[in-house]
Design a protein around this motif. Structure first.
Motif, PDB file in Angstrom:
ATOM      1  N   GLN A 139       0.771  -1.157   0.264  1.00 11.75           N
ATOM      2  CA  GLN A 139      -0.044   0.122  -0.029  1.00 11.75           C
ATOM      3  C   GLN A 139       0.835   1.231  -0.163  1.00 11.75           C
ATOM      4  O   GLN A 139       1.621   1.447   0.803  1.00 11.75           O
ATOM      5  N   PRO A 140       0.790   2.333  -0.885  1.00 12.23           N
ATOM      6  CA  PRO A 140       1.300   3.238  -1.073  1.00 12.23           C
ATOM      7  C   PRO A 140       1.324   4.313   0.204  1.00 12.23           C
ATOM      8  O   PRO A 140       0.157   4.331   0.806  1.00 12.23           O
ATOM      9  N   VAL A 141       2.359   4.969   0.503  1.00 14.11           N
ATOM     10  CA  VAL A 141       2.301   6.165   1.707  1.00 14.11           C
ATOM     11  C   VAL A 141       2.363   7.414   0.838  1.00 14.11           C
ATOM     12  O   VAL A 141       3.409   7.619   0.055  1.00 14.11           O
ATOM     13  N   VAL A 142       1.257   8.219   1.033  1.00 13.95           N
ATOM     14  CA  VAL A 142       1.155   9.653   0.551  1.00 13.95           C
ATOM     15  C   VAL A 142       1.535  10.489   1.555  1.00 13.95           C
ATOM     16  O   VAL A 142       1.126  10.771   2.482  1.00 13.95           O
ATOM     17  N   VAL A 143       2.677  11.083   1.187  1.00 14.93           N
ATOM     18  CA  VAL A 143       3.237  12.247   2.071  1.00 14.93           C
ATOM     19  C   VAL A 143       2.403  13.744   1.734  1.00 14.93           C
ATOM     20  O   VAL A 143       2.365  14.288   0.611  1.00 14.93           O
ATOM     21  N   GLU A 144       1.854  14.358   2.833  1.00 15.64           N
ATOM     22  CA  GLU A 144       1.285  15.494   2.681  1.00 15.64           C
ATOM     23  C   GLU A 144       2.292  16.309   3.408  1.00 15.64           C
ATOM     24  O   GLU A 144       2.069  16.399   4.663  1.00 15.64           O
ATOM     25  N   ASN A 145       2.697  17.425   2.767  1.00 13.54           N
ATOM     26  CA  ASN A 145       3.576  18.448   3.339  1.00 13.54           C
ATOM     27  C   ASN A 145       2.577  19.732   4.069  1.00 13.54           C
ATOM     28  O   ASN A 145       1.868  20.314   2.966  1.00 13.54           O
ATOM     29  N   ARG A 146       2.406  19.890   5.082  1.00  9.00           N
ATOM     30  CA  ARG A 146       1.591  20.941   5.764  1.00  9.00           C
ATOM     31  C   ARG A 146       2.581  21.762   6.583  1.00  9.00           C
ATOM     32  O   ARG A 146       2.680  21.485   7.817  1.00  9.00           O
ATOM     33  N   SER A 147       3.670  22.489   5.791  1.00  6.59           N
ATOM     34  CA  SER A 147       4.572  23.315   6.744  1.00  6.59           C
ATOM     35  C   SER A 147       3.849  24.678   7.379  1.00  6.59           C
ATOM     36  O   SER A 147       2.739  25.194   6.942  1.00  6.59           O
ATOM     37  N   GLY A 148       4.666  25.213   8.151  1.00  8.98           N
ATOM     38  CA  GLY A 148       4.483  26.460   8.718  1.00  8.98           C
ATOM     39  C   GLY A 148       3.982  26.451  10.057  1.00  8.98           C
ATOM     40  O   GLY A 148       3.445  25.431  10.684  1.00  8.98           O
ATOM     41  N   PRO A 204      16.546  35.623  14.967  1.00 11.30           N
ATOM     42  CA  PRO A 204      15.739  34.615  14.260  1.00 11.30           C
ATOM     43  C   PRO A 204      15.485  34.599  12.892  1.00 11.30           C
ATOM     44  O   PRO A 204      15.365  36.048  12.249  1.00 11.30           O
ATOM     45  N   TYR A 205      15.349  33.515  12.118  1.00 10.92           N
ATOM     46  CA  TYR A 205      15.160  33.785  10.602  1.00 10.92           C
ATOM     47  C   TYR A 205      13.821  32.974  10.367  1.00 10.92           C
ATOM     48  O   TYR A 205      13.403  32.122  11.059  1.00 10.92           O
ATOM     49  N   LYS A 206      13.308  33.541   9.144  1.00 12.39           N
ATOM     50  CA  LYS A 206      12.003  32.746   8.778  1.00 12.39           C
ATOM     51  C   LYS A 206      12.491  31.882   7.578  1.00 12.39           C
ATOM     52  O   LYS A 206      11.659  30.989   7.204  1.00 12.39           O
ATOM     53  N   ASP A 207      13.516  31.915   7.024  1.00  8.90           N
ATOM     54  CA  ASP A 207      13.836  30.972   5.974  1.00  8.90           C
ATOM     55  C   ASP A 207      15.425  30.582   6.516  1.00  8.90           C
ATOM     56  O   ASP A 207      15.729  30.607   7.581  1.00  8.90           O
ATOM     57  N   TYR A 208      16.216  29.961   5.674  1.00 10.94           N
ATOM     58  CA  TYR A 208      17.282  29.275   5.934  1.00 10.94           C
ATOM     59  C   TYR A 208      18.510  30.249   6.174  1.00 10.94           C
ATOM     60  O   TYR A 208      18.677  30.945   5.442  1.00 10.94           O
ATOM     61  N   PHE A 209      18.921  29.844   7.323  1.00 12.97           N
ATOM     62  CA  PHE A 209      20.002  30.906   7.839  1.00 12.97           C
ATOM     63  C   PHE A 209      21.391  30.679   7.542  1.00 12.97           C
ATOM     64  O   PHE A 209      22.099  31.598   7.698  1.00 12.97           O
ATOM     65  N   LEU A 210      21.971  29.434   7.151  1.00  9.14           N
ATOM     66  CA  LEU A 210      23.152  29.063   7.063  1.00  9.14           C
ATOM     67  C   LEU A 210      23.790  29.804   6.006  1.00  9.14           C
ATOM     68  O   LEU A 210      25.126  30.111   6.216  1.00  9.14           O
ATOM     69  N   PRO A 211      23.135  30.227   4.946  1.00  8.09           N
ATOM     70  CA  PRO A 211      23.938  31.348   3.998  1.00  8.09           C
ATOM     71  C   PRO A 211      24.436  32.442   4.819  1.00  8.09           C
ATOM     72  O   PRO A 211      25.610  32.987   4.359  1.00  8.09           O
ATOM     73  N   ASP A 212      23.722  32.953   5.675  1.00 10.73           N
ATOM     74  CA  ASP A 212      24.522  34.323   6.375  1.00 10.73           C
ATOM     75  C   ASP A 212      25.496  33.757   7.617  1.00 10.73           C
ATOM     76  O   ASP A 212      26.166  34.678   7.895  1.00 10.73           O
ATOM     77  N   VAL A 213      25.427  32.551   7.797  1.00 12.60           N
ATOM     78  CA  VAL A 213      26.499  32.076   8.629  1.00 12.60           C
ATOM     79  C   VAL A 213      27.867  31.965   7.892  1.00 12.60           C
ATOM     80  O   VAL A 213      28.983  32.450   8.237  1.00 12.60           O
TER      81      VAL A 213
END
Length: 325
Positions: free
Chosen positions: A66-75, A188-197
């Motif tokens: 049986q397949p597993v359907v991933v539902e991304n509910r981010s935020g 604190p960041y809302k997006d990915y912070f590693l580029p600023d590091v």
């Protein structure tokens, strides 16, 4: 002597009732799963929880057909996904794959939540997620000891990034700073912070091993320590922070939860499949390659872990007055 006659219409109606009951009983006893399973993940596609959830889903589908359907509910710090899962039917066909924020941190950071821990039953903790303390490879700071000396010499002058107020990367860093007796400024960041590091716009950060390790290997950041109790296989030369600060641990985790009321036989089947997957050599090798630690503990042990985890993070949240709306 009294005879009881049943009309043809009544007989047909009763036969329909009996057939419906028999069908319902057959469905109740059908092996789980008998149709696709939906796995709600509180993060976008391509993130660590999403990637590992899909690996688990592939193995689950291969074993059960049986397949597993991933539902991304981010935020909203996993809140959106948790609410959706809490409101789903308790039949084992909608599950929540989540991290420590949902049950160990959010209840202490937010005044109101649209879900409660009691809305769910824990199935299993799949793995532990070490954070890696990273700094730009261009920085003159070469070790954890260098960092401590610099931070003590300049209280609040150094900055650290996180994925947002009350996120695991924030709370784990606050926990270490408390133990080390250091004070830094949180960014604190809302997006990915590693580029600023990497660009040295912010000094340091804790990042999940899955995100940090590729940047360490690419020579863009330097790893100063890991939050797990021991060193991890993927970064054998990087010390555990606990080597310098005994007792410190700051890992996150991934776990599977079902809505409360899910039938025991379904929970048992989910646990059996999950433990089989986690014990598989290929799956374990993939996790370790990401710097993750396989676990696969049963629900009773997972619940005890959750209770301890929540107490520890609640203290950090309270001591540092961490709050979010």
């Amino acid at each position: 002597m009294t005879s009881t006659r049943i009309s043809r219409r009544t007989a047909i109606g009763m036969a329909g009732v009996w057939m419906a009951a028999a069908t319902g009983a057959a469905r109740a006893q059908a092996p789980y799963p008998s149709r696709p399973v939906k796995l709600i993940v509180p993060f976008p596609a391509g993130t660590s929880p999403d990637v590992i959830a899909r690996l688990w889903g592939d193995e689950f589908a291969r074993a059960t057909g049986q397949p597993v359907v991933v539902e991304n509910r981010s935020g909203a710090s996993t809140i959106i996904a948790a609410q959706a899962a809490a409101n789903a039917p308790a039949d084992g066909y909608t599950l929540l794959w989540t991290v420590n924020n949902t049950f160990s941190i959010n209840p202490y950071v937010y005044k109101k939540l649209p879900y409660k821990a009691e809305d769910f039953v824990p199935v299993t903790r799949i793995l532990s997620v070490p954070y890696v303390l990273v700094i730009s490879n261009e920085s003159r700071i070469r070790s954890l000891q260098d960092l401590v000396r610099e931070a003590k010499a300049r209280p609040d002058a150094m900055t650290y990034a996180s994925a947002g107020i009350g996120q695991g990367t924030h709370v784990a860093m606050a926990r270490w700073l408390n133990q080390a007796g250091l004070s830094m400024t949180h960014v604190p960041y809302k997006d990915y912070f590693l580029p600023d590091v990497i660009a040295q716009r912010v000094d340091i950060a804790l990042d999940a091993s899955t995100g940090a390790i590729p940047q360490v290997k690419a020579g863009k950041v330097r790893a100063l320590g890991v939050t797990s109790p021991q060193r991890i296989e993927a970064l054998p030369d990087v010390p555990a922070i606990a080597e310098a600060f005994p007792g410190f641990v700051g890992d996150s985790w991934h776990g599977i939860f079902a809505p409360r009321g899910t039938p025991p036989q379904v929970l048992a089947a989910l646990l059996a499949q999950s433990q089989r997957i986690v014990s598989g050599s290929d799956f374990r090798a993939k996790l370790k390659g990401y710097g993750l630690t396989p676990v696969g503990e049963p629900p009773e042990a997972f619940q005890r872990f959750l209770d301890e985890d929540a107490r520890a993070w609640a203290k950090v949240v309270k001591d540092n007055r961490i709050a979010a709306e």
